[in-house]
Scaffold this motif. Sequence first.
Motif, mmCIF file in Angstrom:
data_model
loop_
_atom_site.group_PDB
_atom_site.id
_atom_site.type_symbol
_atom_site.label_atom_id
_atom_site.label_comp_id
_atom_site.label_asym_id
_atom_site.label_seq_id
_atom_site.Cartn_x
_atom_site.Cartn_y
_atom_site.Cartn_z
ATOM 1 N N ASP A 1 -16.089 -36.018 -55.007
ATOM 2 C CA ASP A 1 -16.973 -36.544 -56.043
ATOM 3 C C ASP A 1 -18.373 -36.035 -55.733
ATOM 4 O O ASP A 1 -18.953 -36.368 -54.703
ATOM 5 C CB ASP A 1 -16.939 -38.077 -56.034
ATOM 6 C CG ASP A 1 -17.655 -38.676 -57.235
ATOM 7 O OD1 ASP A 1 -18.709 -38.133 -57.622
ATOM 8 O OD2 ASP A 1 -17.184 -39.705 -57.768
ATOM 9 N N GLU A 2 -18.921 -35.219 -56.637
ATOM 10 C CA GLU A 2 -20.215 -34.603 -56.367
ATOM 11 C C GLU A 2 -21.360 -35.613 -56.328
ATOM 12 O O GLU A 2 -22.435 -35.337 -55.798
ATOM 13 C CB GLU A 2 -20.516 -33.524 -57.404
ATOM 14 C CG GLU A 2 -20.559 -34.023 -58.832
ATOM 15 C CD GLU A 2 -20.719 -32.896 -59.840
ATOM 16 O OE1 GLU A 2 -21.000 -33.198 -61.004
ATOM 17 O OE2 GLU A 2 -20.554 -31.719 -59.456
ATOM 18 N N ARG A 3 -21.140 -36.812 -56.858
ATOM 19 C CA ARG A 3 -22.177 -37.845 -56.833
ATOM 20 C C ARG A 3 -22.263 -38.508 -55.460
ATOM 21 O O ARG A 3 -23.346 -38.760 -54.953
ATOM 22 C CB ARG A 3 -21.908 -38.896 -57.902
ATOM 23 C CG ARG A 3 -21.933 -38.362 -59.330
ATOM 24 C CD ARG A 3 -21.361 -39.379 -60.295
ATOM 25 N NE ARG A 3 -19.966 -39.696 -59.978
ATOM 26 C CZ ARG A 3 -19.216 -40.573 -60.648
ATOM 27 N NH1 ARG A 3 -19.745 -41.224 -61.679
ATOM 28 N NH2 ARG A 3 -17.967 -40.788 -60.305
ATOM 29 N N THR A 4 -21.114 -38.814 -54.863
ATOM 30 C CA THR A 4 -21.101 -39.497 -53.571
ATOM 31 C C THR A 4 -20.941 -38.533 -52.401
ATOM 32 O O THR A 4 -21.151 -38.919 -51.245
ATOM 33 C CB THR A 4 -19.939 -40.508 -53.517
ATOM 34 O OG1 THR A 4 -18.696 -39.794 -53.623
ATOM 35 C CG2 THR A 4 -20.034 -41.509 -54.660
ATOM 36 N N LYS A 5 -20.556 -37.292 -52.714
ATOM 37 C CA LYS A 5 -20.280 -36.284 -51.692
ATOM 38 C C LYS A 5 -19.122 -36.699 -50.783
ATOM 39 O O LYS A 5 -19.006 -36.251 -49.651
ATOM 40 C CB LYS A 5 -21.533 -35.993 -50.841
ATOM 41 C CG LYS A 5 -22.749 -35.562 -51.647
ATOM 42 C CD LYS A 5 -22.480 -34.327 -52.475
ATOM 43 C CE LYS A 5 -23.713 -33.929 -53.275
ATOM 44 N NZ LYS A 5 -23.428 -32.766 -54.155
ATOM 45 N N LYS A 6 -18.269 -37.561 -51.301
ATOM 46 C CA LYS A 6 -17.097 -38.008 -50.557
ATOM 47 C C LYS A 6 -15.839 -37.558 -51.290
ATOM 48 O O LYS A 6 -15.851 -37.368 -52.509
ATOM 49 C CB LYS A 6 -17.090 -39.534 -50.413
ATOM 50 C CG LYS A 6 -18.264 -40.080 -49.602
ATOM 51 C CD LYS A 6 -18.221 -41.588 -49.527
ATOM 52 C CE LYS A 6 -19.390 -42.136 -48.717
ATOM 53 N NZ LYS A 6 -19.361 -43.615 -48.651
ATOM 54 N N GLY A 7 -14.750 -37.414 -50.534
ATOM 55 C CA GLY A 7 -13.526 -36.966 -51.177
ATOM 56 C C GLY A 7 -12.325 -37.062 -50.271
ATOM 57 O O GLY A 7 -12.373 -37.684 -49.211
ATOM 58 N N VAL A 8 -11.239 -36.422 -50.676
ATOM 59 C CA VAL A 8 -10.000 -36.428 -49.901
ATOM 60 C C VAL A 8 -9.465 -35.007 -49.777
ATOM 61 O O VAL A 8 -9.701 -34.158 -50.641
ATOM 62 C CB VAL A 8 -8.923 -37.323 -50.555
ATOM 63 C CG1 VAL A 8 -9.333 -38.777 -50.524
ATOM 64 C CG2 VAL A 8 -8.632 -36.885 -51.989
ATOM 65 N N THR A 9 -8.755 -34.764 -48.694
ATOM 66 C CA THR A 9 -8.099 -33.482 -48.466
ATOM 67 C C THR A 9 -6.594 -33.698 -48.500
ATOM 68 O O THR A 9 -6.080 -34.584 -47.813
ATOM 69 C CB THR A 9 -8.527 -32.880 -47.120
ATOM 70 O OG1 THR A 9 -9.956 -32.691 -47.114
ATOM 71 C CG2 THR A 9 -7.847 -31.534 -46.883
ATOM 72 N N ILE A 10 -5.906 -32.913 -49.298
ATOM 73 C CA ILE A 10 -4.456 -33.050 -49.465
ATOM 74 C C ILE A 10 -3.737 -31.874 -48.816
ATOM 75 O O ILE A 10 -4.045 -30.711 -49.098
ATOM 76 C CB ILE A 10 -4.078 -33.101 -50.966
ATOM 77 C CG1 ILE A 10 -4.826 -34.234 -51.685
ATOM 78 C CG2 ILE A 10 -2.569 -33.252 -51.130
ATOM 79 C CD1 ILE A 10 -4.505 -35.605 -51.158
ATOM 80 N N SER A 11 -2.785 -32.175 -47.941
ATOM 81 C CA SER A 11 -1.936 -31.137 -47.354
ATOM 82 C C SER A 11 -0.861 -30.782 -48.379
ATOM 83 O O SER A 11 -0.027 -31.621 -48.729
ATOM 84 C CB SER A 11 -1.302 -31.648 -46.056
ATOM 85 O OG SER A 11 -0.408 -30.680 -45.537
ATOM 86 N N LEU A 12 -0.887 -29.563 -48.880
ATOM 87 C CA LEU A 12 -0.006 -29.184 -49.993
ATOM 88 C C LEU A 12 1.469 -29.002 -49.619
ATOM 89 O O LEU A 12 2.338 -29.312 -50.434
ATOM 90 C CB LEU A 12 -0.546 -27.914 -50.650
ATOM 91 C CG LEU A 12 -1.913 -28.099 -51.330
ATOM 92 C CD1 LEU A 12 -2.480 -26.769 -51.763
ATOM 93 C CD2 LEU A 12 -1.794 -29.050 -52.515
ATOM 94 N N PRO A 13 1.822 -28.512 -48.425
ATOM 95 C CA PRO A 13 3.249 -28.354 -48.105
ATOM 96 C C PRO A 13 4.046 -29.651 -48.228
ATOM 97 O O PRO A 13 5.193 -29.648 -48.674
ATOM 98 C CB PRO A 13 3.229 -27.839 -46.671
ATOM 99 C CG PRO A 13 1.937 -27.102 -46.564
ATOM 100 C CD PRO A 13 0.968 -27.921 -47.371
#
Length: 265
Positions: free
Chosen positions: A35-47
């Motif tokens: 989220d560009e407003r909070t600069k927070k997010g999640v990383t998803i492992s695609l495999p």
Amino acid sequence: MDSRQMYETIKKRLGGHPHWTFRFDAKQDAMRIEDERTKKGVTISLPGVIAKWHDQKDEAVREIVYYVEQTLKTMEEAVALFGNERNIYPVIRSTSFPTETKEGVPLVHDGHTAETRIYYALDLGKTYRLIDEQMLKAERWSAERVKEIARFNVRSLPTPVKEDRVADNVFYFVNTNDGYDASRLLNEAFLAEMEARIEGTMALAVPHQDVLIIADLRNEVGYDVLAQMTMSFFAGGRVPITALSFLYENGELEPIFILGKKRRT
């Protein structure tokens, strides 16, 4: 479906959120939603998502989309530890899991085994937030207070087990899907209770956060079955932890490699 295709599929499903940015990391085989407003997010492992997609098709995509939406929504809201003591739990993660947030704030964590680490989370109902030192400072809490509360709470979680038998070996599964199945590995009273039922060698596995496997290994075939089972769960988990298993003896966990019909410590 490959990782790039899965990335595009998830990105398309989440495209209705105008303030979210998406990044594909080919080296890590992952995608980052922020989220560009909070600069927070999640990383998803695609495999892991792809492995689940082969079995569940669109349901696997819907599940990860829901997880991302709930997590980023939660990050927009202020959360408090005080008054939410009953919702603080330990969570097991791999040792490759970050020890700080993307903003550089240290996460509250402890060493566990050579393969695993313990973090602490505030359960928010549909998702949870890992507790960091900034949260502690804001509420003047100590890390020890969080850890003590979390350990107490994990012992209060129900521990229903399902049983399966393969070639005279017995496998027990804790799979409630409450987000803390692997965390039950930290319930020493529960492990002692299971140890009393074991006739052979006791082994454990936490391939991802939503399952704890306890094995009663009575012959060499059991080691092979456990290794294959753990790898399968690890590949299909939303939050994978480790594909290795652990021997359990005198309250201690020892990671083991299992190759073919031989076992190596």
